[in-house]
Every structure is written in structure tokens, then in C-alpha cells.
Design a protein around this motif. Structure first.
Motif, PDB file in Angstrom:
ATOM      1  N   ASP A   1      -6.473  -0.415  -5.519  1.00  0.00           N
ATOM      2  CA  ASP A   1      -6.048   0.980  -5.667  1.00  0.00           C
ATOM      3  C   ASP A   1      -6.110   1.743  -4.343  1.00  0.00           C
ATOM      4  O   ASP A   1      -6.155   2.965  -4.333  1.00  0.00           O
ATOM      5  N   THR A   2      -6.128   1.018  -3.238  1.00  0.00           N
ATOM      6  CA  THR A   2      -6.188   1.648  -1.924  1.00  0.00           C
ATOM      7  C   THR A   2      -4.903   2.413  -1.643  1.00  0.00           C
ATOM      8  O   THR A   2      -3.798   1.914  -1.893  1.00  0.00           O
TER       9      THR A   2
ATOM     10  N   VAL B   1       0.835  -1.205   0.000  1.00  0.00           N
ATOM     11  CA  VAL B   1       0.000   0.000   0.000  1.00  0.00           C
ATOM     12  C   VAL B   1       0.867   1.251   0.000  1.00  0.00           C
ATOM     13  O   VAL B   1       0.578   2.234  -0.704  1.00  0.00           O
TER      14      VAL B   1
ATOM     15  N   THR C   1       0.990   3.948  -3.017  1.00  0.00           N
ATOM     16  CA  THR C   1       0.646   5.338  -2.705  1.00  0.00           C
ATOM     17  C   THR C   1       1.679   6.281  -3.297  1.00  0.00           C
ATOM     18  O   THR C   1       1.333   7.280  -3.943  1.00  0.00           O
TER      19      THR C   1
ATOM     20  N   THR D   1      -6.390   5.990   3.144  1.00  0.00           N
ATOM     21  CA  THR D   1      -7.575   5.169   3.404  1.00  0.00           C
ATOM     22  C   THR D   1      -7.269   4.107   4.449  1.00  0.00           C
ATOM     23  O   THR D   1      -8.089   3.832   5.345  1.00  0.00           O
ATOM     24  N   PHE D   2      -6.082   3.523   4.359  1.00  0.00           N
ATOM     25  CA  PHE D   2      -5.661   2.515   5.327  1.00  0.00           C
ATOM     26  C   PHE D   2      -5.550   3.116   6.730  1.00  0.00           C
ATOM     27  O   PHE D   2      -5.976   2.502   7.715  1.00  0.00           O
TER      28      PHE D   2
ATOM     29  N   VAL E   1     -10.284  -2.300  -5.141  1.00  0.00           N
ATOM     30  CA  VAL E   1      -9.625  -2.782  -3.927  1.00  0.00           C
ATOM     31  C   VAL E   1      -8.107  -2.667  -4.055  1.00  0.00           C
ATOM     32  O   VAL E   1      -7.415  -2.371  -3.077  1.00  0.00           O
TER      33      VAL E   1
ATOM     34  N   TYR F   1      -7.870  10.700  -0.252  1.00  0.00           N
ATOM     35  CA  TYR F   1      -8.730   9.742   0.454  1.00  0.00           C
ATOM     36  C   TYR F   1     -10.037   9.504  -0.297  1.00  0.00           C
ATOM     37  O   TYR F   1     -10.436   8.364  -0.550  1.00  0.00           O
TER      38      TYR F   1
ATOM     39  N   ALA G   1     -11.065   6.177  -3.136  1.00  0.00           N
ATOM     40  CA  ALA G   1     -12.138   5.336  -2.593  1.00  0.00           C
ATOM     41  C   ALA G   1     -13.357   5.331  -3.495  1.00  0.00           C
ATOM     42  O   ALA G   1     -14.063   4.319  -3.597  1.00  0.00           O
TER      43      ALA G   1
END
Length: 592
Positions: free
Chosen positions: A229-230, A60, A64, A234-235, A227, A218, A222
């Protein structure tokens, strides 16, 4: 040094209200966040080790950084030629195009994201059009993937890249390009050797701002991504809501902040908006290290001299046609970029008048049913009224403390002014999720979670930064002789400020207030963390409906939010126009 502090003390005092709010709501909580990440007082690296030990976390984090970097590169590739063409246009056309970019920048992020959902969705504008004309039989996967996220990020961040570039490019002396052309340089060579190096401060500032802001994205990932592309923001938000281990959330936030700080420290962030005129040292390349390279290059240039002369003569007769085609290509490019920025908003406004039970483009008729649904629904009305109340309170607070801080900074020693300015601007240069987490910690200590007062304080630290930037830019153009003239006539500092300075900087103060209100009215991430379950603002209501159901009422809300920046720009223009006679009279009456 003693004299310096004596002269600066009154001016620094004006920045204390803004610094006090920033320290209590954001500064001290950031220190607590740092200590929490190290499990103080034990001071271990367990939280960071736990983050690194999870392959999913590293994946992630890497995606990012990758998504932010790609979005920044796309914004540079599209934004630089756009800004160059806008800066090279006539004053009237330039003002119009900048107005379009500003409208896109001020438009609600949620409204623009919702517009892209309507355009890219399985039953969205593009798929419906392709199905109707018979090019496809089933919807294309245009949404809930990485490409859709990039489109959304670039559409939202492109104004952030274009505006600093225009600010720098307009200030570049055009005679430098003319001088290079007069010495035989071709257009591209003159651009590469003269114009582009002078525009690098704008490229640097815009790239850093876009990259750092993308790190904290964020809503858009979303809403438009899948899923896979989080992003880390967001995490982190999910981790804060679901886990009681605040240390792991703090470690994740500081890792994201560390990436942002590394980029800022390596590239730098110049918010002055002016091109650098300091000669840069020439770097030695591998060609310079060869002893005979300069002689060989000069010899080859002499051999190519007659050929270049013939080419120059031939190009003289084609200059008109080439220039005509280049203007057409440039105008087409700028028109496509403006369409990319504004078309989603126009689509939502048109679709909001759909008469059926679902949105359609173009509408089969005209109906105000979704506007009646918005104004007739108590939940929508209450959320709107809550946002208006919070926005007005934030505007009043941040405008007062921000204007005082800007005025104090303008009368402070330059080096100290730079330091204090960067401190005040920290909340709008850090990733928004990090600011939200730190603010959440600070307001927990004050017992203000789930209250309007807490949301007002959380919004004010960012809104104050916008006020300081805009009012400081206005004060930079203020003629200090007017203040000196008032003081020479025995006017005190307060009377001088109220009777002379404030009327002249009123457009900047109003502009700062507008940005403060829009910043508060459109805030989602920090509000969702600080507001808890008891406070529901309009953006939160929209976000909840977008996640659970595509209520057509959102189209009416989004269309109203998109018209709001136009209204504010009209107010700013009228304010500036009315202030011109007063400013001219003040300058004419000033002692020469």
C-alpha cells in the motif's frame, strides 16, 4: 492600462512580503527542481526514462492515483448527503454540526491516525470487543491493508469535502426548489434538475482538493497500510534520504505534481465558495439528435397525465409519514458520520486514562500516569516546547504578511487578484511531498537545513495561504463606506486601516492566526525533510514513537492535541461575540 497600474500599485505593494517569502522558499526552488529533473544544463529525459523503466515505480504511481481516486469517490459519496442534510437543518443545529466537522478538520492528523491504529489494531478496540463477546477467537486483519488506508484517508479528508459543499449549498436559493415543486416536479426530480447542478461547484472544489491532498499522503498509508500500500510520496521521501541522485527524486516529484495539475486543469478549482449562477449551455445528447424524440416524449407525458394525477392525490395522504421516515433516516445518517469523525478522538481521550501498563477501553480505572509520563519526560517536553516556539513564530510572521496580502488583494483589480491569490495559495494546493522537496532545495541554498529558522520559513508559506483565505473572506463582507468615511475626515491610509478596518476584521485575523498555528504545530512531512536530525518537534517525536513502538504516552499527547481545536474554537467564538457590538456601532455611525 496606465491608470489601472497607478491605482493598483499601492495595493500590490502590500502583497510583496508574502510573494517574496513564497518566491525565495518555494518559487525559485520549484524552478530548480524542474531543471534538476532534466539534468540541466544537459537537458535530457534520463531521469524520467529511468522512472518509467522501473515497473515498481509505475506500480507505485498507478496505485497512488488509484487510492487517491477511490478515497475521493468515497468522500463524495459520504460527504454530499452529509452536507445536504446539514445545510437543510435549522440554524442552531447547522452551527453545531459544522462545529463538529471543523473540530475534526482541525484535529491533528497524527492524533487521528494514532486513534485509528488503536481501534483497528490486532489488540485494538474492535478486535478486543469481538473476542470478549466470543464472536472470534483470533484477531481479524483490520490493519496494515488497503481497507485500513481507505478508512484513514476518508476519516481525515471527509471534512475537506463537506465544508466546501456546505458553503455552496447554504448559498443556493431555496425558492428555486419550491418553484420546481410547484410546477409538478417530484422531490428527486427537483433535486436532480435544480439543486444538484447549482451544487456542482462545491463538488468540484472538494473533489479536487481531496484528490490532490491524497496524492501527497505520507503518514496515514505508512501507519495503517502494508508493504503493498506504499504511495509515491513515501517512495519520494525514502529516495531523498537514501539516494545521492537528486535528479531522480526531482523527476518523481514532478510526475506526481503533473498528475495533480492535470486534474486541476481538467476539473478546475473554485475557491469562491458560492454556487455558480451563470446559465450553462445545454448539451446535446443522443435523444436530442433524433428528430421525433421530443414529439414522442410529449405524447407519452400526455398519456401518463391521468395516472400521475392519481399518484399525486395518493401521495398527499402519505406525505407526513414519508417525511417523518426521511427525517429519521437523515438524522441517523448524519449521526453516524459525526460518530465516524469524532469517535476515534473520544476513544483516545478515554484510553489515555488507563491505569495499567497498556491502553484499554474502557479503562478498568482512572489514572494520570501517562500524562505524568508526558510532562515528566524531558524528550517530550523539549519537543513540545520546540513546536510551540516554531508555531508562535510562524503565526506572527504569516499573520502579518498574510493580512497585508489579503488587504492588498481586496483593493486590486479582480483579474489580477485572482492570479495573485492562486499564486499565494499554491503551497496548500500542491501535494505536500512536492512542497516539502522544493522547500528543502530552497533552504539548502540558504544554508538553513537543520535550523529553526528554516522550519519557520517552510511552515510560513503554507500558513500564509490559510491567513489570506480567511482574512479575504472577512474583508469581502466589510462595508467599504466606513473606510471612505474615515478618509473623508482626513485620515491617512495607515490610520484608516488601524482605526477602522483592522478592528472590524479582527475575528478573521485571529481565525487566520489560529489556522496558521495549527498548520505549523501539526506539520510532519516538510519538517522531517528540513529539520534534519537536529530539530525534533512534537509531531516528529510522535511519528518516531508510532513507527518504532506504541508508547502509551502518545495517547496522552494525542488527547491533548484533540482538545486543542476545541480551545481555539472557544477563543474564536469569544472574539467574534465581542466584536459584534463594535461592528454594529461602526455601521450605525457610518454616513448614510
Amino acid at each position: 492600462m496606465v491608470t489601472f497600474f497607478k491605482l493598483s500599485r499601492p495595493s500590490i505593494g502590500l502583497t510583496l512580503p508574502a510573494l517574496a517569502i513564497l518566491l525565495v522558499v518555494f518559487g525559485i526552488p520549484m524552478v530548480l527542481l524542474l531543471l534538476t529533473s532534466f539534468d540541466a544544463p544537459a537537458f535530457t529525459l534520463a531521469n524520467y526514462q529511468a522512472f518509467v523503466d522501473q515497473p515498481a515505480n509505475l506500480r507505485v504511481l498507478s496505485q497512488t492515483a488509484e487510492m487517491s481516486l477511490v478515497a475521493t469517490a468515497l468522500c463524495v459519496g459520504i460527504g454530499y448527503p452529509t452536507a445536504y442534510l446539514i445545510a437543510a437543518s435549522s440554524k442552531q443545529l447547522r452551527a453545531t454540526l459544522i462545529g463538529f466537522v471543523v473540530i475534526s478538520y482541525l484535529t491533528s492528523l497524527l492524533a487521528r491516525t494514532y486513534a485509528l491504529v488503536l481501534i483497528l489494531g490486532d489488540r485494538g478496540l474492535i478486535n478486543n470487543f469481538l473476542i470478549d463477546v466470543g464472536l472470534i477467537s483470533s484477531p481479524l486483519p483490520l490493519i496494515y491493508n488497503r481497507t485500513a488506508v481507505y478508512i484513514g484517508m476518508v476519516q481525515i479528508m471527509l471534512p475537506v469535502m463537506v465544508l466546501p459543499l456546505i458553503s455552496v449549498m447554504v448559498g443556493i436559493d431555496k425558492s428555486l426548489m419550491a418553484a420546481a415543486r410547484s410546477m409538478g416536479a417530484r422531490p428527486f426530480t427537483a433535486f436532480r434538475r435544480v439543486f444538484f447542478p447549482l451544487s456542482l461547484p462545491g463538488v468540484r472544489s472538494g473533489s479536487v482538493l481531496v484528490f490532490v491532498l491524497c496524492l501527497g499522503f505520507y503518514i496515514t498509508p505508512a501507519a495503517l497500510g502494508g508493504v503493498r500500500d506504499t504511495m509515491l510520496s513515501t517512495f519520494i521521501a525514502a529516495q531523498l534520504r537514501s539516494s545521492l541522485n537528486l535528479g531522480s527524486t526531482a523527476a518523481s516529484s514532478l510526475i506526481l505534481l503533473a498528475i495533480a495539475m492535470i486534474v486541476i486543469s481538467l476539473i478546475g478549482l473554485d475557491l469562491s465558495g458560492s454556487p455558480s449562477r451563470t446559465p450553462q449551455p445545454v448539451r446535446k445528447t443522443w435523444r436530442k439528435l433524433l428528430p421525433s424524440s421530443e414529439i414522442i416524449t410529449r405524447y407519452l407525458n400526455e398519456l401518463a397525465g391521468p395516472y400521475r394525477a392519481k399518484q399525486w392525490t395518493a401521495r398527499l395522504y402519505r406525505a407526513g409519514a414519508d417525511e417523518r421516515w426521511s427525517k429519521v433516516a437523515g438524522a441517523t445518517f448524519v449521526a453516524l458520520v459525526m460518530l465516524f469523525l469524532l469517535f476515534p478522538g473520544l476513544v483516545v481521550i478515554i484510553m489515555s486514562f488507563s491505569p495499567g501498563t497498556f491502553l484499554e477501553f474502557p479503562p478498568s480505572g482512572l489514572s494520570l500516569q501517562w500524562y505524568r509520563s508526558f510532562f515528566g519526560d524531558a524528550s517530550w517536553y523539549d519537543a513540545t516546547w520546540t513546536s510551540v516556539q516554531i508555531g508562535i513564530a510562524v503565526t506572527i510572521l504569516s499573520t502579518i504578511v498574510g493580512t497585508l496580502a489579503a488587504y492588498g488583494l481586496s483593493h486590486t483589480y479582480p483579474r489580477l487578484r485572482t492570479i495573485l491569490s492562486m499564486v499565494i495559495l499554491t503551497p496548500i494546493t500542491f501535494p505536500v511531498i512536492v512542497v516539502g522537496i522544493a522547500t528543502y532545495l530552497g533552504l539548502v541554498q540558504l544554508g538553513l537545513i537543520g535550523t529553526k529558522a528554516g522550519i519557520i520559513l517552510a511552515h510560513s508559506i503554507g500558513a500564509t495561504g490559510y491567513v489570506v483565505v480567511i482574512v479575504s473572506a472577512t474583508l469581502a463582507n466589510l462595508d467599504r463606506r466606513l473606510e471612505d468615511a474615515a478618509k473623508s475626515m482626513r485620515a491617512g491610509p495607515f490610520q484608516t486601516f488601524m482605526r477602522v478596518t483592522l478592528p472590524l476584521i479582527r475575528p478573521g485575523v485571529i481565525g487566520g492566526a489560529v489556522f496558521a498555528f495549527l498548520h505549523s504545530f501539526d506539520e510532519v512531512v516538510t519538517t522531517s525533510l528540513v529539520g534534519g536530525l537536529s530539530i525534533r518537534t512534537l509531531p516528529l517525536k510522535m511519528w518516531e514513537n508510532m513507527r518504532h513502538q506504541l508508547d502509551p504516552t502518545i495517547a496522552a499527547v494525542a488527547s491533548l492535541l484533540m482538545l486543542l481545536p476545541v480551545l481555539w474554537l472557544i477563543v474564536l467564538y469569544v472574539t467574534w461575540w465581542k466584536s459584534r457590538p463594535q461592528a454594529l456601532r461602526a455601521i450605525q455611525d457610518a454616513p448614510q
